[in-house]
Motif scaffolding. Sequence first.
Motif, PDB file in Angstrom:
ATOM      1  N   LEU A   1       2.046   8.785   9.658  1.00 50.94           N
ATOM      2  CA  LEU A   1       1.159   7.653   9.382  1.00 50.94           C
ATOM      3  C   LEU A   1       1.776   6.394  10.002  1.00 50.94           C
ATOM      4  N   PRO A   2       1.149   5.820  11.004  1.00 44.36           N
ATOM      5  CA  PRO A   2       1.775   4.730  11.764  1.00 44.36           C
ATOM      6  C   PRO A   2       1.625   3.346  11.151  1.00 44.36           C
ATOM      7  N   ASN A   3       0.694   3.174  10.196  1.00 45.95           N
ATOM      8  CA  ASN A   3       0.439   1.821   9.687  1.00 45.95           C
ATOM      9  C   ASN A   3       1.415   1.462   8.576  1.00 45.95           C
ATOM     10  N   ASP A   4       1.306   0.233   8.059  1.00 44.62           N
ATOM     11  CA  ASP A   4       2.293  -0.279   7.112  1.00 44.62           C
ATOM     12  C   ASP A   4       2.127   0.254   5.695  1.00 44.62           C
ATOM     13  N   GLY A   5       0.936   0.749   5.355  1.00 47.75           N
ATOM     14  CA  GLY A   5       0.714   1.199   3.981  1.00 47.75           C
ATOM     15  C   GLY A   5       0.564   0.034   3.023  1.00 47.75           C
ATOM     16  N   PRO A   6       0.733   0.281   1.725  1.00 47.43           N
ATOM     17  CA  PRO A   6       0.534  -0.791   0.736  1.00 47.43           C
ATOM     18  C   PRO A   6       1.626  -1.854   0.811  1.00 47.43           C
ATOM     19  N   THR A   7       1.206  -3.098   0.922  1.00 52.11           N
ATOM     20  CA  THR A   7       2.164  -4.200   0.976  1.00 52.11           C
ATOM     21  C   THR A   7       2.414  -4.807  -0.397  1.00 52.11           C
ATOM     22  N   VAL A   8       1.473  -4.612  -1.327  1.00 52.72           N
ATOM     23  CA  VAL A   8       1.593  -5.223  -2.644  1.00 52.72           C
ATOM     24  C   VAL A   8       0.682  -4.484  -3.620  1.00 52.72           C
ATOM     25  N   LEU A   9       1.075  -4.474  -4.891  1.00 52.17           N
ATOM     26  CA  LEU A   9       0.243  -3.978  -5.986  1.00 52.17           C
ATOM     27  C   LEU A   9       0.135  -5.085  -7.018  1.00 52.17           C
ATOM     28  N   LEU A  10      -1.105  -5.388  -7.414  1.00 51.68           N
ATOM     29  CA  LEU A  10      -1.359  -6.392  -8.450  1.00 51.68           C
ATOM     30  C   LEU A  10      -1.894  -5.711  -9.694  1.00 51.68           C
ATOM     31  N   THR A  11      -1.329  -6.058 -10.853  1.00 50.61           N
ATOM     32  CA  THR A  11      -1.841  -5.640 -12.142  1.00 50.61           C
ATOM     33  C   THR A  11      -2.086  -6.908 -12.965  1.00 50.61           C
ATOM     34  N   PRO A  12      -2.672  -6.813 -14.161  1.00 48.07           N
ATOM     35  CA  PRO A  12      -2.821  -8.028 -14.966  1.00 48.07           C
ATOM     36  C   PRO A  12      -1.495  -8.690 -15.323  1.00 48.07           C
TER      37      PRO A  12
ATOM     38  N   ARG B   1     -13.566  13.826 -12.941  1.00 43.43           N
ATOM     39  CA  ARG B   1     -13.829  13.485 -11.551  1.00 43.43           C
ATOM     40  C   ARG B   1     -13.931  11.972 -11.366  1.00 43.43           C
ATOM     41  N   GLY B   2     -13.466  11.486 -10.211  1.00 44.16           N
ATOM     42  CA  GLY B   2     -13.555  10.076  -9.871  1.00 44.16           C
ATOM     43  C   GLY B   2     -14.605   9.832  -8.810  1.00 44.16           C
ATOM     44  N   PRO B   3     -14.634   8.627  -8.267  1.00 48.92           N
ATOM     45  CA  PRO B   3     -15.671   8.284  -7.280  1.00 48.92           C
ATOM     46  C   PRO B   3     -15.464   8.925  -5.922  1.00 48.92           C
ATOM     47  N   GLY B   4     -14.223   9.331  -5.610  1.00 54.75           N
ATOM     48  CA  GLY B   4     -13.950   9.917  -4.308  1.00 54.75           C
ATOM     49  C   GLY B   4     -13.934   8.866  -3.211  1.00 54.75           C
ATOM     50  N   LEU B   5     -15.075   8.407  -2.790  1.00 60.55           N
ATOM     51  CA  LEU B   5     -15.262   7.363  -1.781  1.00 60.55           C
ATOM     52  C   LEU B   5     -15.056   7.874  -0.359  1.00 60.55           C
ATOM     53  N   ALA B   6     -15.939   7.421   0.503  1.00 56.71           N
ATOM     54  CA  ALA B   6     -15.869   7.814   1.905  1.00 56.71           C
ATOM     55  C   ALA B   6     -14.879   6.972   2.693  1.00 56.71           C
ATOM     56  N   ASN B   7     -14.414   5.864   2.091  1.00 61.23           N
ATOM     57  CA  ASN B   7     -13.571   4.938   2.871  1.00 61.23           C
ATOM     58  C   ASN B   7     -12.083   5.180   2.682  1.00 61.23           C
ATOM     59  N   THR B   8     -11.703   6.325   2.118  1.00 62.38           N
ATOM     60  CA  THR B   8     -10.270   6.569   1.901  1.00 62.38           C
ATOM     61  C   THR B   8      -9.509   6.645   3.221  1.00 62.38           C
ATOM     62  N   GLY B   9     -10.186   7.043   4.294  1.00 63.79           N
ATOM     63  CA  GLY B   9      -9.520   7.106   5.587  1.00 63.79           C
ATOM     64  C   GLY B   9      -9.025   5.756   6.063  1.00 63.79           C
ATOM     65  N   LEU B  10      -9.664   4.678   5.597  1.00 59.93           N
ATOM     66  CA  LEU B  10      -9.243   3.343   6.013  1.00 59.93           C
ATOM     67  C   LEU B  10      -7.851   3.010   5.485  1.00 59.93           C
ATOM     68  N   GLY B  11      -7.430   3.688   4.436  1.00 62.63           N
ATOM     69  CA  GLY B  11      -6.081   3.483   3.937  1.00 62.63           C
ATOM     70  C   GLY B  11      -5.016   3.950   4.909  1.00 62.63           C
ATOM     71  N   HIS B  12      -5.428   4.755   5.892  1.00 58.85           N
ATOM     72  CA  HIS B  12      -4.478   5.281   6.869  1.00 58.85           C
ATOM     73  C   HIS B  12      -4.735   4.751   8.266  1.00 58.85           C
ATOM     74  N   THR B  13      -5.807   3.949   8.420  1.00 51.85           N
ATOM     75  CA  THR B  13      -6.083   3.357   9.732  1.00 51.85           C
ATOM     76  C   THR B  13      -5.982   1.832   9.720  1.00 51.85           C
ATOM     77  N   ALA B  14      -6.263   1.201   8.571  1.00 54.94           N
ATOM     78  CA  ALA B  14      -6.045  -0.244   8.467  1.00 54.94           C
ATOM     79  C   ALA B  14      -4.556  -0.540   8.625  1.00 54.94           C
ATOM     80  N   ARG B  15      -4.242  -1.707   9.119  1.00 48.26           N
ATOM     81  CA  ARG B  15      -2.828  -2.023   9.344  1.00 48.26           C
ATOM     82  C   ARG B  15      -2.031  -2.051   8.039  1.00 48.26           C
ATOM     83  N   SER B  16      -2.690  -2.414   6.949  1.00 47.11           N
ATOM     84  CA  SER B  16      -2.011  -2.414   5.651  1.00 47.11           C
ATOM     85  C   SER B  16      -3.067  -2.335   4.555  1.00 47.11           C
ATOM     86  N   THR B  17      -2.619  -2.094   3.329  1.00 50.13           N
ATOM     87  CA  THR B  17      -3.519  -2.069   2.184  1.00 50.13           C
ATOM     88  C   THR B  17      -2.964  -2.962   1.082  1.00 50.13           C
ATOM     89  N   ILE B  18      -3.880  -3.499   0.283  1.00 45.74           N
ATOM     90  CA  ILE B  18      -3.516  -4.229  -0.927  1.00 45.74           C
ATOM     91  C   ILE B  18      -4.092  -3.456  -2.099  1.00 45.74           C
TER      92      ILE B  18
END
Length: 252
Positions: free
Chosen positions: A175-186, A123-140
């Motif tokens: 889903l009307p927003n832009d979704g992920p604009t970038v992914l950063l790894t090491p 199991r992971g943390p889940g988090l209550a803020n996952t909805g923001l991934g679909h309402t924020a204009r974009s995600t990083i």
Amino acid sequence: MTDTTELSPRERISIAISRELKDRTTVLTGAASSVPLAACLLAQATHAPRLTVLGAGVYINPRRLVPEFTAGWDCKPVAIGDMSDVFAITELGIDVMFYGGMQIDRYGCVNLHWVNTPLGRLRGPGLANTGLGHTARSTILYTERHDRRTLVDQVDYASVIGHSYRGRSRTGLGLPNDGPTVLLTPDLLLRPADDGTLTPDLALHPLDWQDVRQRTGWQLPDTPPAAFTPTTEEIELLRGSIDPSGLLSPGR
């Protein structure tokens, strides 16, 4: 040219994220978000002085880098809100939400809930803020691990939808927003290609490209991307003003 090998992975990611943030926008970070917070503080100090940062949603414009937004760590915010403020602000709309995850797949879907392992479901943390991934204009998106356990072809569970999920696009899923604009790894900065697949845009340090390809859960191009080059100003601000204690680079 600045030697990026002297920077820690967290420092490189922070500088790279800072360049993605724009002036006169509002961004929201999670509770354990020293890397995004460092990126936000650096952006404010360089090109985005009117960037508004909501640390864990309630700490408005923190002025001090802290490991996490919890009791015992004073981030010296300009103001502090409460959960009603968080919901009011997010209903009005935020520009960027940050996410890491147990898994991130080729289309930028994020799994925060559970993964299947040989010993059973973890199991992971889940988090209550996952909805923001679909309402924020974009995600990083960002992760401090670059391995096949984290970067997978398809997530076991999609807590936040990327550019495609099970053959359906964001538009097809409504889903009307832009979704992920970038992914950063090491190792890499990746951006979505025309089909939504996250594709390398910058190498954050000198790489053994075949090794990076083997540590990625989807197919990457045969040749590495261009090199990421932080400026002397960015490094001096990050280390001298934002992170003088070396939180992003222990033992510096």
